[in-house]
Design an enzyme around this catalytic site. Structure first.
Site: not given
Length: 315
Positions: A180, A208, A210-211, A231-232, A234
Site C-alpha cells: 500500500t 476483493r 481491501g482496507d 497498511t498491512g 487488509g
C-alpha cells in the site's frame, strides 16, 4: 515576530514481510520515498493545504513502479489490475474513496475529486470510471500498470496455488504478499489530511476490496486528534478499524499519538494474524511510525527539522 506554525508530511510504501526484491531495489525504494516526501513538503512549505500535500505525495508513489499502487499494482487472479484509494480532510471529516477501478493513472486524484466535487463519498468499479471520464482524470492503457515484477509475482503465485478466481478462499485472500502507499500531513493552518492507495494483493479474488479505501480503516483524519494512514493485511485492518481506533483513543482516553498507535498496532492487534503498520501526525506536528512487521517503507519531513527515511526497524 510570530513563530511559524508547524508543518509535517509522512509517507509509507507498505508494511509486510521482507523479500529479495526489496533488498535488490533498496536504493530505488529509498529514492522513491524521498521523492514523495519532497513533493508533499513542497506543497506545505509554499502555503498549500494538507489535502493537496497528501495527494502530491501519494501520486508520486503511484507513478513509481516499485510500489504497489497505480503503476506498480498487483495483478488479481485474472491477471488484471484493480485499484482502491481514499482521502480524508480533518477539518470536517469530508472524504472520498474509490474501489475496483482500472486504467486510472492516479486513483488518489479520483478519490479527491469524489470528495470535493460530488455529493457522494464512495464510488466503485464502472461508476467510478465513468465519473473519471467526465472530469478528464488522466487514464492509461492496461499495459501501463503491469510491471515485470508484478507479472512475475502473479505467475509464481499462480503456479504455487493454481485455482480459478471463483474458488479462491480465505488462504488466498490472506496471502502475506501485499502493499500500500499512503501519506498524512499537517499544514500551516492546522489542517490535517490522510490518503491511502493500493493495488491490492497478488492473485486476489476478482472484486476483493481491501482496507485502503475504507474510511476509518485505511485512513482517517480529524483536526482535533490526528491523521492516520494504515497498511498491512487488509482484512486484519478492517477487523480492527485501525485508523479510527487510534483517533478515538486520543479523543476519549487522552492518549498521545505515539501511545495510541502503539496500543492499537502492538497491543490490540495479534501479530500472528498478520502485518499492520501506521503513520500518523497530530495537530502539534508530532509524528508516529509504528508497525509489527519485518519492515515498513516510510519517510518523513517536518518543519521541526526532523526528516529521514527507513525500510527496516531502527537499530
Amino acid at each position: 515576530m510570530a513563530k511559524k506554525k508547524p508543518i509535517a508530511i509522512i509517507v509509507h510504501g507498505g508494511a509486510g514481510p521482507d523479500s529479495d526484491h526489496i533488498h535488490e531495489n533498496r536504493k530505488g525504494y529509498e529514492q522513491g520515498l524521498q521523492a514523495a516526501v519532497d513533493a508533499g513538503y513542497e506543497k506545505l512549505e509554499k502555503g498549500g493545504n494538507a489535502v493537496d500535500a497528501v495527494e502530491a505525495a501519494v501520486k508520486t508513489l503511484e507513478d513509481n513502479p516499485l510500489f504497489n499502487a497505480g503503476r506498480g499494482s498487483a495483478l488479481n487472479a485474472n491477471g488484471e489490475v484493480e485499484m482502491d484509494a481514499a482521502i480524508m480532510r480533518g477539518s470536517d471529516q469530508s472524504s472520498g474513496a474509490v474501489a475496483l477501478i482500472r486504467n486510472i493513472r492516479n486513483p488518489i486524484s479520483l478519490a479527491k475529486a469524489v470528495m470535493l466535487n460530488t455529493k457522494y463519498r464512495f464510488l466503485g468499479d464502472m461508476g467510478a470510471l465513468e465519473y473519471a471520464k467526465k472530469i478528464d482524470i488522466r487514464m492509461e492503457p492496461s499495459s501501463y500498470f503491469i510491471t515485470e515484477h508484478q507479472f512475475d509475482a502473479f505467475s509464481k503465485k499462480r503456479e504455487e496455488e493454481f485455482t480459478s478466481s471463483d474458488r479462491i478462499g480465505k488462504e488466498q485472500l490472506n496471502a502475506r504478499m501485499h502493499g500500500t502507499v499512503g501519506a498524512v500531513a499537517l499544514d500551516r493552518d492546522g489542517l490535517l489530511a490522510a490518503a491511502t492507495s493500493t493495488g491490492g494483493t497478488e492473485n486476489k479474488k476478482m472484486g476483493r476490496i481491501g482496507d485502503s479505501c475504507i474510511i476509518g480503516v485505511g485512513c482517517y483524519a480529524k483536526n482535533q486528534t490526528c491523521a492516520i494512514s494504515g497498511t498491512g493485511d487488509g482484512e486484519l485492518l478492517i477487523k480492527n478499524i485501525i485508523a479510527y481506533d487510534i483517533s478515538a483513543l486520543m479523543e476519549y482516553k487522552g492518549m498521545s499519538l505515539q501511545q495510541a498507535c502503539e496500543e492499537v498496532v502492538l497491543k490490540r492487534t495479534n501479530p500472528d494474524e498478520g502485518d499492520v503498520g501506521v503513520i500518523g501526525v497530530d495537530k502539534e506536528g508530532n509524528i508516529a511510525l509504528v508497525f509489527n512487521s519485518e519492515r515498513m517503507h516510510r519517510a518523513w519531513k517536518t518543519s521541526g527539522r526532523s526528516h529521514g527515511f527507513r525500510i527496516y526497524k531502527d537499530k
